[in-house]
Design an enzyme around this catalytic site. Structure first.
Site, PDB file in Angstrom:
ATOM      1  N   HIS A  72       0.700  -1.102   0.052  1.00 21.36           N
ATOM      2  CA  HIS A  72       0.026   0.012  -0.100  1.00 21.36           C
ATOM      3  C   HIS A  72       0.852   1.114  -0.060  1.00 21.36           C
ATOM      4  CE1 HIS A  72      -3.858  -1.953   1.614  1.00 21.36           C
ATOM      5  NE2 HIS A  72      -3.787  -1.907   0.421  1.00 21.36           N
ATOM      6  N   HIS A 140      -4.957  -8.849   4.814  1.00 24.92           N
ATOM      7  CA  HIS A 140      -5.058  -7.369   4.759  1.00 24.92           C
ATOM      8  C   HIS A 140      -5.846  -7.222   3.453  1.00 24.92           C
ATOM      9  CE1 HIS A 140      -4.674  -3.140   5.399  1.00 24.92           C
ATOM     10  NE2 HIS A 140      -3.482  -3.083   4.580  1.00 24.92           N
ATOM     11  N   ASP A 162      -0.058  -3.906   8.686  1.00 22.99           N
ATOM     12  CA  ASP A 162      -1.443  -3.708   8.654  1.00 22.99           C
ATOM     13  C   ASP A 162      -2.100  -5.096   8.728  1.00 22.99           C
ATOM     14  OD1 ASP A 162      -0.781  -1.148   8.117  1.00 22.99           O
ATOM     15  OD2 ASP A 162      -2.113  -0.662   6.456  1.00 22.99           O
ATOM     16  N   ASP A 194      -1.021  -2.416  14.631  1.00 24.05           N
ATOM     17  CA  ASP A 194      -1.959  -1.428  13.731  1.00 24.05           C
ATOM     18  C   ASP A 194      -3.283  -1.031  14.490  1.00 24.05           C
ATOM     19  OD1 ASP A 194      -3.945  -0.735  11.799  1.00 24.05           O
ATOM     20  OD2 ASP A 194      -4.042  -2.549  10.785  1.00 24.05           O
ATOM     21  N   HIS A 367      -8.630  -3.787   7.974  1.00 25.20           N
ATOM     22  CA  HIS A 367      -7.999  -3.846   9.297  1.00 25.20           C
ATOM     23  C   HIS A 367      -8.775  -4.712  10.488  1.00 25.20           C
ATOM     24  CE1 HIS A 367      -5.029  -0.762   7.833  1.00 25.20           C
ATOM     25  NE2 HIS A 367      -6.096  -0.286   7.100  1.00 25.20           N
TER      26      HIS A 367
END
Ligand SMILES: [Zn+2]
Ligand SMILES: [Zn+2]
Length: 556
Positions: A72, A140, A162, A194, A367
């Site tokens: 990401h 994720h 994450d 996270d 998440h």
């Protein structure tokens, strides 16, 4: 210094974005992630925000590697700007992540100069003298997400990356709870976890629930289906591909980032289109509408992205029409709600049927919610806890969860960017801070310092001047009522200049092509971006200069 462990978040605490953490042991530095953030609306003319890495720059001789947890942008997007400041520092990443980073570095002409190492879940790698890193699988919203077990001479640090725990992930790749429990039993000194959904009770729903909704919505659609999500959400693209295949449709991807990421994921085996379900863009006009699924970006109402352009009648290939079904397969990032709502309004006005959260299950978060955060804490059983990846209140909430899970209150560190946690083998404490502001990026240049905006503005004004653009539009129709009027200062200051007249004509033309009729409003933010983009390009082509463009859009 050599007999302490220091953990310094240089970005990503007190904010969602530009994640980067320095871990120091034995006089060496290991960096986890190197992300970017998107600018706040008031940062006029700023494209990106990257972390201030002057601390790493000053200590560049000690930086051994940057390890990337997943692909990401908030974990990889800073690399093109940070790497030139840390020459020779290698990057470690999983297969898909490395593929995505490779594309990014090639674009910035940094690929030849950079060593890219592959890491795999469960396989330990030694980095420098002080660190060994064992990645572990997490779930994720992008494949190949990993957390890291980092062994240092002063104990084990676990960084979750994450994550969520999805026991029925669409790709069948499960999070590795075993390795977490194993290290938890052996003893973990620090957990960095996270915090994105530390305010959400319960569990995050499985991605499988989205698959069911997509099947249903695509099955019910009679005409074209357009699905918008993040270009990096390759798991989601796979689910749309599966649903398209099940209902005898073909998929076309639209938009540069969506096309690029899809191609990389197919090449590396992370995306498996069955029986030629994924087809070339030029079939867009030739396939019957009821056999088509269009995958695009713009789920955040970003001004220049696929879906937003379509909703403003400004897309080169696609005009929304009655009979179209649009699925917004994402939920707005805080701050984007208004832009997303406007996009959905406009799509409805064009006659499309729009499905969006929270009315239809077209999205779940990547998440973990509070129960999953507790599970992570319960497995790892850390002696010290540092919540990361979240706004300050989320970090506080996550800290409270850790307290409930048995971590001592004085071993929980809710930090701000740059604060240093130091551990001498028995006790951890706050030990001052290092510089860790934001660096603002305009185009390709990065400007240092807290006053980046001011500095950048001054530089632009000094070298290229400014052009103010005034435009009055009808609030109801989005149609220009007067203007555009252009005034230059330090740039074509003579109002009679023929280039200025050409610019006005060119801009008026561009504005006429896009939005607007009786039942259709263009958003002021959209118009401003359009004005800036159109004029920047025009002036650069004609003058090789880039004046600051200040659009003022008045709605009456
Ligand atoms: Zn992520
Ligand atoms: Zn993230």
């Amino acid at each position: 210094m050599t007999d302490t462990l220091r953990i310094i978040p240089l970005g990503g605490v007190g904010e969602v974005g530009k994640n980067i953490t320095a871990i120091e042991a034995g006089g060496e530095i290991l960096v986890v992630d190197c992300g970017l953030a998107f600018p706040e609306p008031e940062m006029l003319g700023i494209d990106l925000v990257i972390p201030d890495v002057s601390y790493l720059e000053e200590n560049r001789g000690r930086v051994r590697a940057i390890v990337i947890t997943h692909g990401h942008e908030d974990h990889t997007g800073g690399l093109p700007y940070v790497l030139p400041r840390l020459p020779g520092v290698p990057i470690y990443a999983g297969k898909l992540t490395r593929g995505l980073v490779t594309g990014k570095l090639r674009e910035h002409k940094l690929l030849e100069r950079t060593r890219l190492e592959l890491i795999e879940p469960g396989v330990e790698v030694r980095i420098g003298q002080a660190f060994t890193v064992t990645p572990f699988r997490v779930n994720h919203s992008i494949p190949d997400g990993m957390g890291l077990v980092i062994k240092t001479p002063l104990g084990v640090v676990v960084h979750t990356g994450d994550f969520k725990f999805d026991h029925t992930p669409p790709d069948g790749v499960r999070a590795d709870l075993g390795i977490l429990a194993e290290y938890g039993n052996r003893g973990v000194e620090f957990l960095l976890s996270d915090s994105t959904r530390a305010e959400r009770d319960g569990y995050t729903l499985s991605e499988a629930t989205v698959g069911e909704s997509l099947h249903q919505l695509i099955g019910e659609a009679s005409g074209r289906v357009i699905v918008a999500t993040f270009a990096s959400n390759i798991g989601r693209v796979q689910q749309v591909l599966d649903a398209a295949w099940a209902h005898g449709r073909k998929m076309v991807t639209i938009g540069r980032s969506m096309e690029q990421n899809t191609a990389i994921a197919v090449e590396l085996g992370y995306l498996n289109p069955r029986d030629g379900t994924l087809v070339r863009k030029d079939l867009l006009q030739r396939l019957p509408k009821e056999q088509l699924v269009i995958m695009t970006t713009g789920s955040q109402g970003e001004p220049m992205s696929g879906l937003t352009r379509m909703s403003n009648r400004d897309h080169r290939n696609i005009t929304i029409e009655p009979g179209d079904t649009v699925i917004v397969s994402a939920s707005p990032i805080p701050g984007n709600e208004e832009a997303v709502a406007k996009t959905i309004d406009n799509l409805f006005k064009e006659g499309a049927m729009v499905h969006y959260e929270p009315l239809k299950h077209c999205h779940v978060s990547g998440h973990g919610s509070r129960e999953e955060l507790k599970l992570m804490l319960g497995l790892v059983k850390p002696r010290h806890f540092i919540p990361v990846h979240g706004e300050y209140r989320m970090l506080v909430q996550h800290g409270l969860l850790a307290e409930g899970a048995g971590v001592a209150v004085d071993s929980i560190f809710v930090l701000e960017n740059g604060q240093v946690v130091e551990f001498d083998g028995s006790r951890a404490r706050l030990a001052g801070s290092v510089p860790a502001g934001a660096v603002l990026v305009d185009g390709i240049a990065a400007i240092d310092g807290i006053d980046g905006v001011v500095l950048r503005d001054r530089r632009t004004l000094a070298s290229d001047g400014v052009v103010m653009v005034a435009l009055t539009v009808d609030r109801a129709t989005g149609q220009p009522l007067s203007g555009p009027d252009l005034v230059g200062r330090g740039f074509l200051s003579d109002p009679e200049d023929p280039i200025m007249a050409d610019a006005i004509a060119h801009l008026a033309d561009a504005l006429r092509q896009s939005p607007g009729d009786e039942d259709h409003t263009a958003e002021a933010g959209y118009l401003k971006t359009k004005i800036r983009d159109t004029l920047s390009r025009f002036f650069f082509e004609r003058t090789k200069r880039r004046p600051m463009i200040l659009p003022i859009v008045m709605e009456v």
